[in-house]
Design a protein around this motif. Structure first.
Motif, mmCIF file in Angstrom:
data_model
loop_
_atom_site.group_PDB
_atom_site.id
_atom_site.type_symbol
_atom_site.label_atom_id
_atom_site.label_comp_id
_atom_site.label_asym_id
_atom_site.label_seq_id
_atom_site.Cartn_x
_atom_site.Cartn_y
_atom_site.Cartn_z
ATOM 1 N N PHE A 294 0.828 -1.270 -0.073
ATOM 2 C CA PHE A 294 0.008 -0.151 -0.128
ATOM 3 C C PHE A 294 1.161 1.374 0.097
ATOM 4 O O PHE A 294 2.145 1.201 0.250
ATOM 5 C CB PHE A 294 -0.812 0.012 1.293
ATOM 6 C CG PHE A 294 -0.468 -0.793 2.248
ATOM 7 C CD1 PHE A 294 -1.067 -1.858 2.974
ATOM 8 C CD2 PHE A 294 0.905 -0.064 3.033
ATOM 9 C CE1 PHE A 294 -0.398 -2.520 3.888
ATOM 10 C CE2 PHE A 294 1.247 -0.656 4.288
ATOM 11 C CZ PHE A 294 0.706 -1.855 4.842
ATOM 12 N N ASP A 295 0.202 2.232 -0.255
ATOM 13 C CA ASP A 295 1.150 3.701 -0.330
ATOM 14 C C ASP A 295 1.380 3.970 1.173
ATOM 15 O O ASP A 295 0.906 3.912 2.038
ATOM 16 C CB ASP A 295 0.161 4.577 -0.881
ATOM 17 C CG ASP A 295 -0.098 4.622 -2.416
ATOM 18 O OD1 ASP A 295 0.831 3.683 -2.992
ATOM 19 O OD2 ASP A 295 -1.152 4.893 -2.759
ATOM 20 N N PRO A 296 2.908 4.445 1.229
ATOM 21 C CA PRO A 296 3.160 4.839 2.401
ATOM 22 C C PRO A 296 2.449 6.340 2.952
ATOM 23 O O PRO A 296 2.239 7.189 1.994
ATOM 24 C CB PRO A 296 4.705 5.073 2.197
ATOM 25 C CG PRO A 296 4.866 5.437 0.752
ATOM 26 C CD PRO A 296 3.822 4.660 0.229
ATOM 27 N N ASP A 297 2.169 6.207 4.192
ATOM 28 C CA ASP A 297 1.427 7.208 4.780
ATOM 29 C C ASP A 297 2.592 8.439 5.209
ATOM 30 O O ASP A 297 3.649 8.135 5.480
ATOM 31 C CB ASP A 297 0.394 6.986 5.891
ATOM 32 C CG ASP A 297 0.977 6.354 7.056
ATOM 33 O OD1 ASP A 297 2.162 5.994 7.162
ATOM 34 O OD2 ASP A 297 0.052 5.899 7.895
ATOM 35 N N ASP A 298 2.100 9.384 5.734
ATOM 36 C CA ASP A 298 2.865 10.308 6.831
ATOM 37 C C ASP A 298 3.839 9.712 7.705
ATOM 38 O O ASP A 298 4.996 10.116 8.115
ATOM 39 C CB ASP A 298 2.200 11.556 7.214
ATOM 40 C CG ASP A 298 1.002 11.254 8.179
ATOM 41 O OD1 ASP A 298 0.384 10.322 7.608
ATOM 42 O OD2 ASP A 298 1.068 11.828 9.191
ATOM 43 N N LEU A 299 3.198 8.607 8.621
ATOM 44 C CA LEU A 299 3.923 8.038 9.737
ATOM 45 C C LEU A 299 5.263 7.503 9.050
ATOM 46 O O LEU A 299 6.126 7.424 9.651
ATOM 47 C CB LEU A 299 3.188 7.152 10.377
ATOM 48 C CG LEU A 299 3.643 6.169 11.279
ATOM 49 C CD1 LEU A 299 4.211 7.198 12.386
ATOM 50 C CD2 LEU A 299 2.863 5.168 11.668
ATOM 51 N N ILE A 300 5.142 6.718 7.741
ATOM 52 C CA ILE A 300 6.274 5.974 7.254
ATOM 53 C C ILE A 300 7.428 7.227 6.911
ATOM 54 O O ILE A 300 8.400 6.854 7.301
ATOM 55 C CB ILE A 300 5.674 5.195 6.144
ATOM 56 C CG1 ILE A 300 4.951 4.076 6.482
ATOM 57 C CG2 ILE A 300 7.075 4.750 5.210
ATOM 58 C CD1 ILE A 300 5.543 3.042 7.091
ATOM 59 N N TRP A 301 6.885 8.363 6.162
ATOM 60 C CA TRP A 301 7.876 9.164 5.684
ATOM 61 C C TRP A 301 8.594 9.712 6.915
ATOM 62 O O TRP A 301 9.742 10.028 6.810
ATOM 63 C CB TRP A 301 7.372 10.008 4.712
ATOM 64 C CG TRP A 301 7.009 9.421 3.481
ATOM 65 C CD1 TRP A 301 5.707 9.326 3.051
ATOM 66 C CD2 TRP A 301 7.896 8.630 2.578
ATOM 67 N NE1 TRP A 301 5.848 8.785 1.702
ATOM 68 C CE2 TRP A 301 6.892 8.379 1.369
ATOM 69 C CE3 TRP A 301 9.009 8.613 2.515
ATOM 70 C CZ2 TRP A 301 7.666 7.679 0.240
ATOM 71 C CZ3 TRP A 301 9.677 7.934 1.385
ATOM 72 C CH2 TRP A 301 8.957 7.575 0.351
ATOM 73 N N ARG A 302 7.770 10.002 8.069
ATOM 74 C CA ARG A 302 8.368 11.038 9.241
ATOM 75 C C ARG A 302 9.387 10.038 9.817
ATOM 76 O O ARG A 302 10.206 10.682 10.286
ATOM 77 C CB ARG A 302 6.894 11.256 9.890
ATOM 78 C CG ARG A 302 7.433 12.363 11.155
ATOM 79 C CD ARG A 302 6.417 12.709 11.891
ATOM 80 N NE ARG A 302 5.273 13.173 11.309
ATOM 81 C CZ ARG A 302 4.326 12.523 11.241
ATOM 82 N NH1 ARG A 302 3.902 11.328 11.709
ATOM 83 N NH2 ARG A 302 3.004 13.042 10.594
ATOM 84 N N THR A 303 9.087 8.694 9.939
ATOM 85 C CA THR A 303 9.915 7.750 10.512
ATOM 86 C C THR A 303 11.107 7.676 9.929
ATOM 87 O O THR A 303 12.377 7.688 10.286
ATOM 88 C CB THR A 303 9.216 6.319 10.701
ATOM 89 O OG1 THR A 303 8.224 6.339 11.047
ATOM 90 C CG2 THR A 303 10.252 5.489 11.284
ATOM 91 N N LEU A 304 11.252 7.796 8.643
ATOM 92 C CA LEU A 304 12.520 7.703 7.453
ATOM 93 C C LEU A 304 13.029 9.231 7.768
ATOM 94 O O LEU A 304 14.352 9.111 7.913
ATOM 95 C CB LEU A 304 12.126 7.679 6.253
ATOM 96 C CG LEU A 304 13.245 7.552 5.122
ATOM 97 C CD1 LEU A 304 14.226 6.445 5.601
ATOM 98 C CD2 LEU A 304 12.758 7.513 3.744
ATOM 99 N N LEU A 305 12.341 10.255 7.977
ATOM 100 C CA LEU A 305 12.985 11.360 7.951
ATOM 101 C C LEU A 305 13.778 11.428 9.334
ATOM 102 O O LEU A 305 14.872 12.151 9.373
ATOM 103 C CB LEU A 305 11.991 12.441 7.834
ATOM 104 C CG LEU A 305 12.318 13.912 8.167
ATOM 105 C CD1 LEU A 305 13.539 14.519 7.164
ATOM 106 C CD2 LEU A 305 11.076 14.887 7.985
ATOM 107 N N GLY A 306 13.335 11.045 10.352
ATOM 108 C CA GLY A 306 13.962 10.749 11.647
ATOM 109 C C GLY A 306 15.275 10.445 11.519
ATOM 110 O O GLY A 306 16.327 10.586 12.311
ATOM 111 N N SER A 307 15.215 9.101 11.008
ATOM 112 C CA SER A 307 16.552 8.471 10.644
ATOM 113 C C SER A 307 17.539 9.269 9.784
ATOM 114 O O SER A 307 18.713 9.191 10.174
ATOM 115 C CB SER A 307 16.279 7.026 9.790
ATOM 116 O OG SER A 307 15.261 6.291 10.694
#
Length: 828
Positions: free
Chosen positions: A621-634
């Motif tokens: 499924f398409d990534p939501d803002d939680l996924i991208w925010r998690t990656l941004l934190g890393s």
């Protein structure tokens, strides 16, 4: 001037015929005008005229005109017979005045016949609190030698629907069988079906139904309806099929009940077939059928779509309070369509349809979902005008609405105004206090010794509130009351206690409560696994998960979120992959976006940025803002500028006003010394009115919560706090402390940056804890954001210098600092 008639049999007959004709045509005013004309011309109306008028009042439930006829007859020289007097009993009974019905019955004397007795029995049976009088009248009738008819049996059985009279109802059942009325009359059978159904004995109700030699559509519908109302939808559907096989054509009541049953089953396909049948029978526009269809489509719609329900509603010729309430309820329950529900409510008001308690209760829930107390206040005003404020379902909705809007004073007023405070009312106000962190008010309400007992939900809600603000003392007080009231064996309360102690930073007491649970469920295991994970005891959490599997307790989706989080908190990449794959392979649990987010966090924090991106690209499924925010934190942790900008771009496309994404991107630029880019992000935030959540730390000392913001000087002991901070700064510098200036995200001189670092809220809270508490008590600090790297390093050295234990809960996990070491292993 009144018209005068000569006294003659012909004129009397003409006026009597006119009166009867007016009644038959429904012209009740004309009929009474004719009665007045007869009186004015000294023509005495006979008993037939009075009876005809009285029966029209019974049909119309018109007690005012019925009393007038009664009064006229008493003034006349006409002697009432049993037929007229029985009609009077029926009128007063059906209009809710059992006392007048009783007076008429008592005055009848020798004129009482079987109809009189059956009418009075029925009158008492249908009035709450008078059921025992119905039984007494039935027994008196038998003593006087009357043989009961079907209406007597039906009335006394209806009086015995529940409570202490059920045994008498069963005896009457046997009496009806002996006298042959069960097999001879449908109304007795229907009363018995109702009696058993209302005591939740559907097996006996079905035996009565099966034993009836004849059944009409009313009997079939009654049994189907009782099955549907008590959640036995499959039996209702089976019976409906049998009814059709036996050649009975369903009416609007049958269809309404069976559609409701199908709705409970979640069988949209069968519901659509019933919809087609309703259209063929010409019943689709009936209000009851339409409302049932509307509800069915609303509950079975995918993604909360109300399209089909709205089509049903728009096709209805006339709308009453039932149809308006049904469509409004559909929009509220579908989720995210509360504004549409409010628009429909306004149209209902404009259409001069008066809302009932269910309408008000539902629309207040819409206001609660929107946290819109302004509209809620207006609706509250209408509720007050309608006199429905004390109704429980409305009062509970008002409490919930005001609570969710943070207006606890108004919520308490709504609660106090309730006449009958029940468990739902009390739980609503306790939940409101809990969610608004009003623990003192909640405890005061408990100590007021409410008539309504405390429930497991009450304690669970209050324990959650104590945990949310980190109030260990309040949680311990609740634990003491739980033990006193005997709730310690309730599994829900035990699970809440585990969560409370864990979230307040006491993992040892959480473990003690957990080990005392007799019959652990999946929530118990999951709560403890999550607690250990957040406290940095990942290995222990995974061992407990293995123990859970050995106990034959099946994990659920939330359990796996806790397990994957445990791996993420300490960087167990290999174990994380193993558990991620075992979800679907061993337990048939399909990973959801939260599980993927855990894996992205695990891989990203451990430095496997490429693998984190790959798992995002592999998601079904398409990534939501939680996924991208998690990656941004890393990316911020590892300084990956290019990928960080890409992740931030994705977040801001999905949520342009996401403050966390703006802050993370700004911090990423600032850490790399790209001050212009960082300033540009901040400027963009101001232009879009996106505000950053202020850093806040708090701790509880002497049963009082003390809050500290960045550079806070408002505390009464501010001078002592900052003196202690300066003392600590000097001491830890001697121990090798080097300020991490990268944690200051402003372009200022280095000396100023160091000053800023010691104004962080968690350092201020720690200094306060050191001057206001003593060893060996741990200092427990709570912070709304993640702890920064400099504070983390500084607190490690402070604990080594002071010998104190510091437990700090940030937005992500717990950090237990002891003698210069943190439980997170510097992996956070």
């Amino acid at each position: 001037m009144s018209v005068q008639f000569r006294q003659s049999p012909g004129i009397h007959g003409q006026l009597k015929d006119r009166l009867i004709q007016s009644v038959e045509m429904g012209h009740i005013r004309d009929a009474f005008s004719t009665l007045d004309m007869m009186t004015q011309n000294n023509i005495q109306p006979d008993l037939v005229s009075y009876c005809v008028l009285l029966k029209s009042c019974i049909r119309r439930r018109d007690i005012s005109r019925g009393r007038l006829i009664h009064h006229r007859l008493l003034q006349s020289r006409v002697e009432p017979d049993s037929v007229f007097l029985n009609s009077l009993i029926a009128l007063y009974s059906k209009c809710g005045d059992w006392e007048l019905a009783r007076d008429v019955f008592d005055e009848m004397g020798e004129k009482r016949d079987l109809v009189s007795w059956s009418s009075m029995i029925s009158c008492y049976a249908h009035h709450n609190g008078k059921e025992s009088e119905a039984v007494k009248k039935f027994l008196q009738m038998l003593e006087l030698g009357f043989r009961p008819n079907q209406f007597c049996f039906a009335g006394v059985i209806q009086a015995c629907y529940g409570g202490d009279l059920l045994s008498i109802g069963l005896s009457t059942f046997g009496f009806a069988i002996k006298t042959g009325f069960l097999n001879a009359d449908l109304c007795v059978g229907c009363a018995l079906i109702d009696m058993f159904a209302k005591t939740e004995d559907l097996v006996s109700a079905r035996k009565v139904f099966d034993g009836m030699p004849e059944r009409n559509i009313v009997v079939w519908t009654l049994m189907i309806t009782r099955y549907a109302q008590q959640g036995v939808a499959d039996k209702a559907l089976e019976l409906f099929s049998g009814m059709s096989t036996n050649g009975f054509r369903p009416d609007q009541f049958t269809l309404s009940s069976i559609i409701s049953a199908v709705t409970e089953l979640g069988s949209t396909h069968i519901g659509q077939q019933l919809h087609s049948q309703a259209i063929r029978l010409g019943l689709s526009s009936d209000v009851c059928v339409s409302c049932s269809l509307l509800d069915m489509y609303a509950k079975s719609a995918s993604k909360g779509s109300m399209v089909d329900s709205r089509k049903i509603f728009d096709k209805m010729r006339d709308h009453n309070v039932m149809s308006w309430t049904a469509i409004i309820t559909g929009y509220v329950q579908s989720g995210g369509q509360d504004n549409e529900a409010i628009d429909l409510f306004n149209k209902m008001i404009e259409g001069n349809v008066r809302p009932n308690q269910f309408t008000y209760s539902t629309i207040l829930k819409a206001c609660a979902n929107l946290s819109d107390a302004n509209i809620g206040d207006q609706i509250h005003g209408w509720v007050v005008k309608s006199g429905l404020s004390p109704v429980n379902c409305i009062g509970n909705s008002l409490v919930s609405m005001y609570s969710r809007a943070g207006k606890m004073e108004e919520a308490r007023k709504a609660f106090d105004f309730l006449f009958d405070k029940n468990l739902i009312s009390c739980n609503a106000i306790f939940d409101g206090y809990s969610k608004n962190s009003k623990m003192g008010d909640a405890f005061k309400l408990i100590n007021d010794n409410l008539d309504v007992g405390l429930t497991s939900f009450t304690f669970s809600s209050l324990l959650s509130a104590a945990a949310s603000i980190g109030s260990m003392s309040k949680g311990q007080q609740l634990h003491g009351r739980i033990l006193k009231l005997g709730f310690q064996s309730d599994i829900g309360v035990c699970n809440a206690l585990v969560s409370m102690y864990s979230r307040c930073g006491d993992i040892d007491d959480a473990w003690l409560v957990f080990k005392e649970i007799a019959n652990m469920n999946v929530i118990s295991w999951t709560s403890m696994i999550a607690a250990l994970a957040k406290h940095g005891q990942a290995r222990h959490a995974l061992e407990l998960f293995d123990e859970m599997l050995c106990s034959d307790c099946k994990p659920n989706e939330v359990t796996y979120i806790s397990v994957l989080s445990a791996c993420s908190h300490v960087g167990l990449v290999k174990e994380g992959w193993e558990h991620f794959y075992s979800m679907s392979r061993d337990h048939n649990i399909i990973p959801k976006i939260e599980h993927y987010a855990c894996m992205v966090d695990l891989l990203g924090r451990s430095g496997f940025i490429k693998e984190a991106v790959e798992i995002i690209e592999s998601m079904p499924f398409d990534p939501d803002d939680l996924i991208w925010r998690t990656l941004l934190g890393s990316c911020r942790i590892h300084g990956n500028m290019r990928l960080g900008e890409y992740a931030a771009e994705k977040i801001l496309k999905l949520k342009p006003d996401d403050s966390a994404a703006h802050i993370l991107l700004s911090n990423l630029y600032a850490a790399a010394g790209q001050w212009e880019n960082a300033a540009e992000v901040r400027t963009n935030m101001k232009q879009r009115c996106v505000s950053k959540e202020a850093g806040l730390s708090w701790m509880e000392v002497a049963n009082r919560v003390h809050k500290f913001f960045v550079a806070d000087t408002k505390h009464a002991q501010a001078r002592k706090i900052y003196a202690k901070l300066e003392e600590l700064r000097i001491e830890i510098k001697k121990m090798g402390y080097v300020p991490d200036l990268n944690c200051v995200l402003h372009e200022v001189e280095e000396e100023q940056k160091e000053k800023y670092l010691f104004q962080h809220s968690e350092k201020i809270a720690l200094a306060f804890g050191l001057i206001s508490t003593s060893a060996p008590r741990p200092i427990r600090i709570f912070k709304n954001l993640r702890i920064c790297g400099d504070c983390h390093n500084a607190i490690k050295l402070i604990t080594k210098h002071t010998g104190r234990v510091v437990v700090l809960r940030d937005s992500n996990r717990f950090h237990c600092f002891t003698d210069g070491v943190c439980s997170c292993g510097d992996h956070w």
